[in-house]
Motif scaffolding. Structure first.
Motif, PDB file in Angstrom:
ATOM      1  N   LEU A  59      -9.530  12.449   0.268  1.00 38.38           N
ATOM      2  CA  LEU A  59      -9.204  11.034  -0.363  1.00 38.38           C
ATOM      3  C   LEU A  59      -9.377  10.800  -2.220  1.00 38.38           C
ATOM      4  O   LEU A  59     -10.163  11.326  -2.645  1.00 38.38           O
ATOM      5  CB  LEU A  59      -9.922   9.779   0.153  1.00 38.38           C
ATOM      6  N   ALA A 108      -8.759  -1.021  -2.264  1.00 40.52           N
ATOM      7  CA  ALA A 108      -7.905  -0.586  -3.286  1.00 40.52           C
ATOM      8  C   ALA A 108      -6.645  -0.776  -4.298  1.00 40.52           C
ATOM      9  O   ALA A 108      -6.763  -0.958  -4.598  1.00 40.52           O
ATOM     10  CB  ALA A 108      -7.441   1.230  -3.197  1.00 40.52           C
ATOM     11  N   ARG A 109      -5.724  -1.097  -3.064  1.00 37.70           N
ATOM     12  CA  ARG A 109      -4.349  -1.458  -3.212  1.00 37.70           C
ATOM     13  C   ARG A 109      -4.571  -2.835  -4.090  1.00 37.70           C
ATOM     14  O   ARG A 109      -3.910  -3.657  -5.145  1.00 37.70           O
ATOM     15  CB  ARG A 109      -3.249  -1.634  -2.276  1.00 37.70           C
ATOM     16  N   LEU A 161      -8.726   8.561  -5.181  1.00 39.12           N
ATOM     17  CA  LEU A 161      -8.336   7.206  -5.419  1.00 39.12           C
ATOM     18  C   LEU A 161      -8.562   7.505  -7.073  1.00 39.12           C
ATOM     19  O   LEU A 161      -9.807   8.025  -7.770  1.00 39.12           O
ATOM     20  CB  LEU A 161      -9.712   7.060  -5.336  1.00 39.12           C
ATOM     21  N   ARG A 171       1.200  -0.869  -0.174  1.00 36.06           N
ATOM     22  CA  ARG A 171      -0.394  -0.239   0.161  1.00 36.06           C
ATOM     23  C   ARG A 171       0.966   1.407  -0.155  1.00 36.06           C
ATOM     24  O   ARG A 171       2.105   1.178   0.470  1.00 36.06           O
ATOM     25  CB  ARG A 171      -0.719   0.534   1.218  1.00 36.06           C
ATOM     26  N   ILE A 215     -11.129   4.559   6.573  1.00 32.47           N
ATOM     27  CA  ILE A 215      -9.741   4.837   6.090  1.00 32.47           C
ATOM     28  C   ILE A 215      -8.635   3.455   5.563  1.00 32.47           C
ATOM     29  O   ILE A 215      -8.667   3.865   3.981  1.00 32.47           O
ATOM     30  CB  ILE A 215      -9.261   6.058   6.100  1.00 32.47           C
ATOM     31  N   GLN A 216      -8.589   3.030   6.210  1.00 36.25           N
ATOM     32  CA  GLN A 216      -7.555   1.510   5.890  1.00 36.25           C
ATOM     33  C   GLN A 216      -7.447   0.447   5.274  1.00 36.25           C
ATOM     34  O   GLN A 216      -6.780   0.421   3.998  1.00 36.25           O
ATOM     35  CB  GLN A 216      -6.898   1.751   7.827  1.00 36.25           C
ATOM     36  N   MET A 273      -4.614   5.400  -4.197  1.00 39.36           N
ATOM     37  CA  MET A 273      -5.162   6.390  -2.762  1.00 39.36           C
ATOM     38  C   MET A 273      -4.569   6.917  -2.319  1.00 39.36           C
ATOM     39  O   MET A 273      -3.187   6.650  -1.962  1.00 39.36           O
ATOM     40  CB  MET A 273      -6.003   5.662  -2.305  1.00 39.36           C
ATOM     41  N   GLY A 274      -4.542   8.361  -2.081  1.00 38.55           N
ATOM     42  CA  GLY A 274      -3.733   9.507  -1.015  1.00 38.55           C
ATOM     43  C   GLY A 274      -4.613  10.180   0.238  1.00 38.55           C
ATOM     44  O   GLY A 274      -5.859  10.510  -1.139  1.00 38.55           O
ATOM     45  N   TRP A 275      -3.982  10.240   0.981  1.00 37.98           N
ATOM     46  CA  TRP A 275      -4.949  10.452   1.824  1.00 37.98           C
ATOM     47  C   TRP A 275      -4.825  11.921   1.935  1.00 37.98           C
ATOM     48  O   TRP A 275      -3.295  12.344   2.378  1.00 37.98           O
ATOM     49  CB  TRP A 275      -4.477   9.738   3.175  1.00 37.98           C
ATOM     50  N   TRP A 331      -8.176   1.739   1.674  1.00 43.18           N
ATOM     51  CA  TRP A 331      -7.276   1.982   0.951  1.00 43.18           C
ATOM     52  C   TRP A 331      -6.074   0.327   0.998  1.00 43.18           C
ATOM     53  O   TRP A 331      -5.949   0.237  -0.771  1.00 43.18           O
ATOM     54  CB  TRP A 331      -5.808   2.187   2.001  1.00 43.18           C
ATOM     55  N   ASP A 389       0.450   5.949  -0.353  1.00 45.44           N
ATOM     56  CA  ASP A 389      -0.071   7.053  -0.317  1.00 45.44           C
ATOM     57  C   ASP A 389      -0.092   8.021  -1.732  1.00 45.44           C
ATOM     58  O   ASP A 389       1.586   8.403  -1.760  1.00 45.44           O
ATOM     59  CB  ASP A 389       0.431   7.612   0.828  1.00 45.44           C
TER      60      ASP A 389
END
Length: 228
Positions: free
Chosen positions: A178, A144-145, A180, A21, A137-138, A151-153, A141, A23
């Motif tokens: 986020l 998504a991975r 995405l 994962r 959020i995790q 994804m970026g926070w 994340w 960011d």
């Protein structure tokens, strides 16, 4: 093997998603199919929460003008943050810190209003609403991975400004923007480590036995090097 157990391949896939994962700040445009986006948000919604309070709310930013206004707010805070960093100002300004315009999807995450009655697990630690939303959020994340999306926070914003832009009710609080979507490639290592801004500390320096600062018997130098 019990029906609830993971196979060796499934277990390895979980650890792979965790370790790979990233960011992400660099996106390739494109789109996220609605069924995939629903699946990712469902993963987020299955996060644990203290007292099962489920404090997370997701706002999908579909209006291009609104996305531009949010980007402007982030850019203002980027400059303020750079100035606050003093001697690292120029170095910080060279970093790419967000992908609001380029990402296929932009999702704001907010803590819901009316959280005060939820005292289960929060009477002495009210910040557990934020901790619970971070778990959501995790989850998003990692899912998504696993789906091949980056994804970026982004947290460089004034909460009051973003709350006003999104029409949040009193008591609700934005905590994340986020970014995405598809990426050309994932960073080989965390971007800020790749850019030599910071580095991951050894795990052994962060695990103690019985009291703060007491080295844990779990580690010696060789073991920590192998895990990291």
């Amino acid at each position: 093997m019990r029906a609830q157990d993971f196979s060796a391949a499934e277990t390895q896939a979980v650890y792979r998603a965790i370790h790979e994962r990233r960011d992400m700040r660099h996106f390739a445009g494109g789109a996220v199919a609605p069924d995939l986006l629903r699946r990712l948000l469902d993963a987020a919604h299955h996060a644990p929460s203290v007292g099962f309070m489920q404090p997370w709310r997701f706002i999908r930013i579909r209006d291009a003008a609104l996305r531009q206004r949010l980007h402007a707010t982030v850019e203002q805070e980027r400059v303020r943050t750079a100035r606050a960093l003093g001697e690292r100002e120029d170095e910080f300004m060279r970093l790419k810190v967000e992908g609001l315009i380029d990402a296929a999807e932009l999702i704001a995450v907010a803590l819901a209003d009316g959280r005060e009655p939820h005292v289960f697990g929060r009477r002495t630690l009210p910040q557990m609403d934020l901790a619970s939303a971070a778990c959501a959020i995790q989850n998003l994340w990692l899912a998504a991975r696993a789906e091949g999306l980056g994804m970026g926070w982004v947290s460089l914003f004034d909460p009051a400004e973003v709350a006003a832009l999104l029409g949040l009710p009193a008591g609700a609080e934005p905590i994340a923007l986020l970014c995405l979507g598809p990426v050309h490639e994932f960073y080989e290592e965390p971007m800020l480590q790749q850019e030599r801004w910071a580095r991951r500390e050894p795990l052994s320096s962060m695990v103690f036995d019985d009291r703060w600062g007491a080295a844990s018997a779990l580690f010696d130098a060789t073991q920590d090097r192998e895990i990291g």
